[in-house]
Design an enzyme around this catalytic site. Structure first.
Site, PDB file in Angstrom:
ATOM      1  N   TYR A   1       0.851  -1.191   0.000  1.00 51.57           N
ATOM      2  CA  TYR A   1       0.000   0.000   0.000  1.00 51.57           C
ATOM      3  C   TYR A   1       0.883   1.235   0.000  1.00 51.57           C
ATOM      4  O   TYR A   1       1.993   1.221   0.535  1.00 51.57           O
ATOM      5  CB  TYR A   1      -0.917  -0.010   1.221  1.00 51.57           C
ATOM      6  CG  TYR A   1      -1.889   1.135   1.277  1.00 51.57           C
ATOM      7  CD1 TYR A   1      -2.721   1.435   0.203  1.00 51.57           C
ATOM      8  CD2 TYR A   1      -1.985   1.926   2.418  1.00 51.57           C
ATOM      9  CE1 TYR A   1      -3.622   2.489   0.257  1.00 51.57           C
ATOM     10  CE2 TYR A   1      -2.890   2.977   2.485  1.00 51.57           C
ATOM     11  CZ  TYR A   1      -3.702   3.255   1.403  1.00 51.57           C
ATOM     12  OH  TYR A   1      -4.588   4.302   1.459  1.00 51.57           O
ATOM     13  N   TYR A  17      -3.558   5.093   9.230  1.00 52.19           N
ATOM     14  CA  TYR A  17      -3.000   3.789   8.895  1.00 52.19           C
ATOM     15  C   TYR A  17      -1.786   3.588   9.786  1.00 52.19           C
ATOM     16  O   TYR A  17      -0.648   3.766   9.370  1.00 52.19           O
ATOM     17  CB  TYR A  17      -2.623   3.752   7.416  1.00 52.19           C
ATOM     18  CG  TYR A  17      -2.340   2.380   6.858  1.00 52.19           C
ATOM     19  CD1 TYR A  17      -3.374   1.466   6.668  1.00 52.19           C
ATOM     20  CD2 TYR A  17      -1.052   1.998   6.495  1.00 52.19           C
ATOM     21  CE1 TYR A  17      -3.122   0.212   6.136  1.00 52.19           C
ATOM     22  CE2 TYR A  17      -0.790   0.744   5.953  1.00 52.19           C
ATOM     23  CZ  TYR A  17      -1.827  -0.139   5.786  1.00 52.19           C
ATOM     24  OH  TYR A  17      -1.578  -1.388   5.259  1.00 52.19           O
TER      25      TYR A  17
END
Length: 370
Positions: free
Chosen positions: A247, A257
């Protein structure tokens, strides 16, 4: 055609933050057969009865992003092991479907606590709509193994895990044991897919992440790829391919995140390059990773802000559309095919181009009237 009979032995998956990837674990093989009007017979096996059937010869499949046309990707006769499929929503399932469309035979590894749910859903037809293939057939799996990718060998499994009722009767589920079972059941493989990750403290900012949570994220999300290649590369045919999912948070700041997951993805990308060299020289196996855009999978929704990320991507990516999981699956099929025989050590972005943007086009600061 795809194999008409597929025996589901056991499986596992672990939720992965944001990307819809799954971290895998394992459970013991259970007699479970997924078939669609196939004739099977039960014969004695290591863990009880198992089903055996003669598979029809597969035919050539073509995978293309648009209208099912284009340069054909033919994986007829190839065998793939995919770690990290537990439902029909994430990237792992999409990759499995693309490989099946290309003619590959598939086996899965799934996290122990998710095994019963997956088996039940599969057996009751809850996945039937998404199992449909372009030729009218159904996506099936030759074997489904229980697997917990945070444990390399039986000696690594702590007593509290062995005593956990979710692992009761799980049997052989460590990475090394699953690799041995795959070798015994189907021989060498050609494709290895790492579609798993887990960050127990993913919702915490890095400044608030504990050492335990940080290392757990790296263990499940990064080192698991190293461990899998250590054990599976020796049973891969020359010219085989391994892929994982990463990612953009590995390279850029994505608030929310957390828990060490951005660090884990950065490690995964760095390891991909080193593994490409080492596995290439030692086993003639290519190693790549796909950096996928945001997808509203069940795993990603556990973080809580995936819908915002999808809207942000739509507003700011060069190509304005929502990312489809199958687009990632199609790229994975390409990377695992002979068409990508010179591609290794590469981070392939499949995110509608969002990774190239340095400015948020929907920012209020760009309003000339401001």
């Amino acid at each position: 055609r795809l194999p008409r009979n597929n025996c589901v032995a056991a499986l596992h998956y672990r939720l992965s933050p944001l990307l819809g990837t799954m971290a895998l674990s394992a459970c013991s093989a259970r007699p479970f057969t997924a078939c669609s009007g196939r004739v099977v017979r039960a014969v004695p096996g290591v863990c009880g009865l198992r089903s055996v059937a003669v598979r029809p010869q597969t035919s050539r499949r073509s995978v293309a992003a648009a209208a099912g046309t284009g340069l054909p990707i033919d994986l007829t006769g190839k065998k793939a092991f995919i770690a990290g499929v537990a439902d029909d929503q994430g990237f792992g399932w999409a990759i499995a479907k693309a490989l099946a469309e290309a003619g590959a035979e598939l086996s899965l590894g799934v996290w122990v606590p998710a095994l019963n749910i997956f088996e039940t859903s599969f057996r009751r037809g809850k996945f039937d709509e998404s199992r449909k293939l372009s030729n009218g057939g159904m996506l099936d799996f030759a074997h489904i193994y229980p697997m917990d990718a945070v444990f390399d060998t039986p000696e690594d499994v702590p007593e509290e895990v062995k005593a956990n009722k979710r692992y009761a009767g799980a049997g052989q589920f460590t990475v090394s044991e699953v690799a041995e079972r795959v070798k015994a059941d189907i021989g060498n493989i050609d494709v290895l897919v790492h579609s798993l990750a887990n960050g127990p403290e993913v919702t915490k900012p890095l400044l608030e992440t504990s050492r335990k949570g940080y290392l757990a994220a790296l263990s499940a999300s990064s080192y698991s790829y190293v461990s899998m290649l250590q054990r599976f590369a020796p049973i891969m045919n020359p010219g085989g391919a391994a892929i994982s999912l990463t990612y953009v948070a590995s390279q850029q700041v994505i608030p929310g995140y957390g828990g060490g997951m951005s660090s884990a993805k950065a490690a995964l990308e760095s390891d991909t390059k080193v593994l490409a060299y080492e596995a290439g020289r030692k086993h003639n196996v290519r190693v790549n990773t796909i950096s996928a855009g945001p997808l509203g999978s069940r795993a990603a929704k556990a973080i809580g802000f995936i819908d915002n990320m999808i809207r942000y991507s739509y507003a700011n990516a060069p190509v304005q559309k929502e990312l489809a999981a199958q687009e990632v699956g199609n790229v994975a099929a390409f990377l695992c095919s002979p068409l990508a025989s010179a591609v290794t050590g590469h981070v392939m972005y499949v995110d509608n181009g969002l990774n190239v943007m340095g400015l948020a086009m929907d920012s209020k600061t760009l309003d000339r009237g401001a």
